[in-house]
Scaffold this active site. Structure first.
Site, PDB file in Angstrom:
ATOM      1  N   ASN A  38       1.833  -0.386   5.465  1.00 19.55           N
ATOM      2  CA  ASN A  38       2.267  -0.821   4.139  1.00 19.55           C
ATOM      3  C   ASN A  38       3.200  -1.999   4.339  1.00 19.55           C
ATOM      4  O   ASN A  38       4.272  -1.846   4.925  1.00 19.55           O
ATOM      5  CB  ASN A  38       2.996   0.330   3.427  1.00 19.55           C
ATOM      6  CG  ASN A  38       3.727  -0.121   2.179  1.00 19.55           C
ATOM      7  OD1 ASN A  38       3.331  -1.075   1.527  1.00 19.55           O
ATOM      8  ND2 ASN A  38       4.806   0.567   1.850  1.00 19.55           N
ATOM      9  N   ARG A  42      -4.734   1.377  -0.955  1.00 19.94           N
ATOM     10  CA  ARG A  42      -4.613  -0.061  -0.753  1.00 19.94           C
ATOM     11  C   ARG A  42      -4.472  -0.854  -2.049  1.00 19.94           C
ATOM     12  O   ARG A  42      -5.215  -0.622  -3.002  1.00 19.94           O
ATOM     13  CB  ARG A  42      -5.854  -0.588   0.003  1.00 19.94           C
ATOM     14  CG  ARG A  42      -5.713  -2.071   0.373  1.00 19.94           C
ATOM     15  CD  ARG A  42      -6.889  -2.585   1.142  1.00 19.94           C
ATOM     16  NE  ARG A  42      -6.598  -3.935   1.631  1.00 19.94           N
ATOM     17  CZ  ARG A  42      -7.474  -4.926   1.669  1.00 19.94           C
ATOM     18  NH1 ARG A  42      -8.712  -4.725   1.268  1.00 19.94           N
ATOM     19  NH2 ARG A  42      -7.117  -6.110   2.116  1.00 19.94           N
ATOM     20  N   CYS A  55       0.831  -1.187   0.000  1.00 24.43           N
ATOM     21  CA  CYS A  55       0.000   0.000   0.000  1.00 24.43           C
ATOM     22  C   CYS A  55       0.874   1.248   0.000  1.00 24.43           C
ATOM     23  O   CYS A  55       2.089   1.175  -0.069  1.00 24.43           O
ATOM     24  CB  CYS A  55      -0.892   0.012   1.240  1.00 24.43           C
ATOM     25  SG  CYS A  55      -1.777  -1.525   1.531  1.00 24.43           S
TER      26      CYS A  55
END
Length: 614
Positions: free
Chosen positions: A77, A50, A2
């Site tokens: 992430n 995302r 992400c």
């Protein structure tokens, strides 16, 4: 995988700045094409984009969880490869889960163990948790720095992001660069000193570090670093342990709710990971594995074997795909595509990068993304196991400089006299080398040879490897593709770092211990293949094209690059034979043609980001 971003301001009401947070978050849309979200309070704002890999339906962020009346919010992430074990342990402590994603596992692990949760994590990550009641942000980065985390500080403000562009989208952070930042670009680059954010006020959370931000200020702590330890295993046991660690790492990293493929060059590292991935799929009765390789139009005609690139990949790729019965995709790019992508690659990295080595990877990842969401790649094996030529040359081991960057004087001479006197590139590189060398862990009984090889290993893992990890992260995520790097498992790195050099070079070969560990997994032809790096174009049309790019830059009277480099020097270079040299000025791949391409990327970077020279 992400993109994350966030903003703390103790003097302002951030509820009034949702548009700025949205702008920061949207700069990361390529990293997270599947969904996005923001969360705001008076003094903290968090944003997330995302790429859905695990639990696509329920893993949205920013994710909020409660413990009694206490509220915690996370942006994250990465991937946790031991999420299943952590979930089971937390459930034994009566924690309840509403998703199957590792984001929730990480957040609850922090709520349960606090900052000590880091010691339990196996994975690649950069995350930030906001404790609403305490008004405290806790952020951390994985041990090897696979996932990025940049931040900016100014008075009462703290702004962070997965990429520099997310921070620059906030009007309070400006791209102002001074002498040290320019020295990073023109003397260290395309590498970057750990912690350096290039611009004034910008920094990077280093690999293996965590940070707390509150009204009391900022505190940074190193929670993991390489340590020198005696190696107590025999050669046979060492071979067994390396194989065991690799197999366990691969089994963990093959878990995904979306398709996984591998990048296959026919070299030792990518072939090993591909063979292990095929076995995992066979054991789980999954569909055949898809593999991908990259090459360039007319490389078969123009390839020249030399010390830095001894063999072509194609025959070895064919050998592996035949043996493993993978569904292989040969992807090939031409010079015009590589040239066009230089611009996009600069914006993906937010800085000048590895020229066509970057742009080709960006094109490669875009094509893979059409069929897959997750790829496995062999980065880091050469740094960890000692595969590069400079590990095996006495002059490199004893030189007091970074062995992948030996052309500092040549690069310095491209600068204007005023700029060279200001940033002092040769002194700057020497200072950075001395800082790195002073960090190297040693054992009291090490002799001079052992100290030299331990230093070389440490420098490669902490200074050269991050360049390749940055490249892989930015180019793959710019295409919306997650790339996993199993050789960066911290357990493997810790173990191999302390393997004696005569074991590492077992059989009198570079990466000998790895070759031994892969017997029975790979065919002999691959085990004995001499190392050859990531392929680059050998087409003379590429040199001609990048020369034309630089001629166009010379004709651009508004280009800010000529505040820094000498127009006369570039004109001389364009008319000299040095531009076709195969001798690298950085790493193994960046030689004459890549110098023009790098300077063109500097031009693009300065203009696009409107960089101000302080």
């Amino acid at each position: 995988m992400c993109g994350i971003t966030g903003w703390i301001d103790w003097r302002s009401n951030l509820l009034q700045h949702s548009d700025t947070l949205e702008a920061m978050t949207e700069t990361l849309i390529a990293r997270g094409p599947d969904a996005g979200g923001t969360w705001l309070s008076v003094h903290c704002a968090l944003g997330h984009r995302r790429l859905a890999v695990m639990d696509p339906c329920n893993g949205s962020q920013p994710m909020v969880r409660y413990r009694g009346n206490d509220q915690y919010v996370i942006v994250y992430n990465g991937e946790l490869y031991n999420a299943i074990e952590l979930r089971e342990e937390l459930q034994r402590h009566d924690w309840k889960f509403s998703t199957s994603c590792d984001t929730e596992v990480l957040l609850i692990a922090y709520m349960h163990w606090g900052k000590a949760c880091l010691d339990r994590l196996n994975g690649i990550f950069a995350f930030a948790v906001w404790d609403v009641q305490a008004e405290e942000l806790f952020a951390a980065r994985d041990r090897l720095g696979v996932k990025p985390f940049f931040f900016f500080e100014n008075n009462s403000q703290f702004i962070f992001g997965s990429e520099l562009k997310a921070i620059l989208a906030n009007p309070n952070a400006r791209p102002i660069i001074s002498a040290d930042g320019l020295a990073e670009i023109f003397a260290i680059g395309p590498a970057r000193t750990p912690g350096q954010g290039i611009y004034e006020g910008f920094s990077e959370l280093k690999a293996g570090q965590c940070m707390t931000v509150s009204r009391a200020g900022k505190q940074i702590r190193t929670y993991w670093q390489l340590e020198a330890k005696p190696h107590e295993h025999s050669l046979e046991k060492t071979i067994e342990q390396v194989q065991s660690l690799l197999l366990d790492t691969m089994n963990r990293q093959m878990i995904s709710d979306v398709p996984i493929c591998t990048l296959l060059s026919g070299g030792l590292d990518s072939s090993a990971l591909t063979a292990m991935a095929v076995q995992y799929y066979r054991d789980s009765a999954a569909q055949p594995l898809h593999t991908y390789s990259i090459d360039y139009v007319d490389n078969d005609k123009h390839f020249q074997s030399h010390a830095f690139q001894p063999s072509s990949d194609a025959p070895f790729i064919q050998l592996m795909t035949n043996k493993l019965s993978t569904i292989h995709h040969y992807l090939q790019f031409d010079t015009p595509e590589l040239i066009d992508a230089l611009h996009d690659a600069t914006l993906a990295r937010d800085l000048p990068g590895m020229a066509d080595i970057d742009s080709s990877l960006l094109l490669f990842c875009r094509e893979i993304k059409k069929d897959a969401t997750v790829a496995i790649s062999g980065e880091a094996a050469d740094e960890i196991f000692g595969g590069y030529p400079w590990f095996h040359k006495e002059e490199a081991l004893n030189a007091k400089q970074f062995p992948w960057s030996l052309a500092t004087k040549f690069r310095s001479e491209l600068l204007t006299d005023e700029m060279r006197n200001w940033i002092k590139p040769e002194q700057y590189v020497s200072k950075r080398f001395e800082e790195a060398a002073a960090e190297v862990p040693q054992l009291s009984g090490d002799d001079a040879d052992l100290k030299a090889i331990r230093q070389m290993s440490y420098l490669n893992i902490t200074r050269f490897m991050p360049t390749l990890l940055d490249r892989k992260d930015r180019m793959s995520m710019a295409a919306g593709l997650e790339v996993r790097v199993p050789f960066c498992d911290h357990r493997l790195v810790e173990y191999v770092f302390n393997i004696p050099w005569d074991y590492k070079t077992s059989g009198d070969r570079e990466k000998g211990i790895l070759r031994q560990a892969l017997k029975g997994i790979l065919p002999d032809e691959i085990i004995h293949r001499k190392k050859s790096p990531y392929p680059k174009t050998h087409n003379p049309a590429y040199l001609a094209a990048v020369r034309e790019l630089m001629k166009e830059v010379l004709e651009d009277s508004s280009s800010p690059i000529f505040q820094i480099i000498s127009r006369k020097k570039i004109e001389q270079l364009l008319s000299s034979s040095e531009s076709s040299s195969l001798v690298p000025w950085f790493g193994q791949l960046m030689s004459g043609p890549q110098l023009y391409a790098y300077l063109y990327q500097v031009h693009v970077w300065l203009k696009h980001y409107r960089v101000t020279i302080a």
